[in-house]
Design an enzyme around this catalytic site. Structure first.
Site, PDB file in Angstrom:
ATOM      1  N   ILE A   1      13.509  41.443  20.621  1.00  0.00           N
ATOM      2  CA  ILE A   1      14.344  42.368  21.386  1.00  0.00           C
ATOM      3  C   ILE A   1      15.029  41.668  22.571  1.00  0.00           C
ATOM      4  O   ILE A   1      16.070  42.129  23.056  1.00  0.00           O
ATOM      5  CB  ILE A   1      13.484  43.576  21.862  1.00  0.00           C
ATOM      6  CG1 ILE A   1      14.351  44.798  22.092  1.00  0.00           C
ATOM      7  CG2 ILE A   1      12.655  43.235  23.085  1.00  0.00           C
ATOM      8  CD1 ILE A   1      13.562  46.088  22.296  1.00  0.00           C
TER       9      ILE A   1
ATOM     10  N   HIS B   1       1.852  36.581  16.433  1.00  0.00           N
ATOM     11  CA  HIS B   1       3.226  36.448  15.936  1.00  0.00           C
ATOM     12  C   HIS B   1       3.695  35.012  16.138  1.00  0.00           C
ATOM     13  O   HIS B   1       3.306  34.334  17.088  1.00  0.00           O
ATOM     14  CB  HIS B   1       4.179  37.426  16.645  1.00  0.00           C
ATOM     15  CG  HIS B   1       4.074  37.406  18.130  1.00  0.00           C
ATOM     16  ND1 HIS B   1       3.057  38.051  18.810  1.00  0.00           N
ATOM     17  CD2 HIS B   1       4.841  36.823  19.079  1.00  0.00           C
ATOM     18  CE1 HIS B   1       3.216  37.857  20.111  1.00  0.00           C
ATOM     19  NE2 HIS B   1       4.287  37.098  20.298  1.00  0.00           N
TER      20      HIS B   1
END
Ligand code: 5GP
Length: 115
Positions: A30, A99
């Site tokens: 993002i 991640h």
């Protein structure tokens, strides 16, 4: 409590998903730090590298292979890229769902600032 990324994987929060299979989901960061900034995330929640179990070995390898394929797909395989996994506070981890950052599309500079 499901993590932010677990909610994205479940479709409960929006994200631009660029790859998904039974084991991992990859979506755009993002707040991109480079022209290409993709997060490759295991569908099952693993909080940090410290929490990876021995039986997750194939899953972790799969994450790297997915990142390799995405780098090729994004056209940055030859120019180069960086794969990063942050762990806990000193590693700068913000989201406690494992991640792999795939970053590229410009020269990324040194890995860390030398003190
Ligand atoms: P970490 O510091 O934990 O390794 O990285 C977390 C990453 O997740 C950051 O690069 C951050 O910009 C990204 N991020 C945080 N919240 C969201 C979100 O709601 N959606 C997406 N797509 N990325 C997020």
């Amino acid at each position: 409590m499901p993590t932010l990324f677990a909610k994205i994987i479940a479709g409960e929060l929006p994200a631009t998903i660029v790859f998904r299979d039974a084991r991992v989901t990859a979506f755009l960061d993002i707040r991109p730090a480079a022209p290409v900034h993709i997060l490759v995330v295991p569908n099952k929640t693993i909080a940090t590298v410290n929490d990876i179990a021995d039986e997750d070995e194939a899953l972790i390898g799969h994450m790297v292979l997915v990142a390799r394929d995405l780098a090729k797909q994004q056209g940055i395989a030859d120019s180069g890229y960086r794969l990063i996994v942050n762990c806990n506070a000193h590693g700068g981890q913000e989201v406690y769902h494992l991640h792999l950052h795939l970053l590229g599309g410009r020269p990324l500079g040194p890995l860390v600032q030398r003190a």
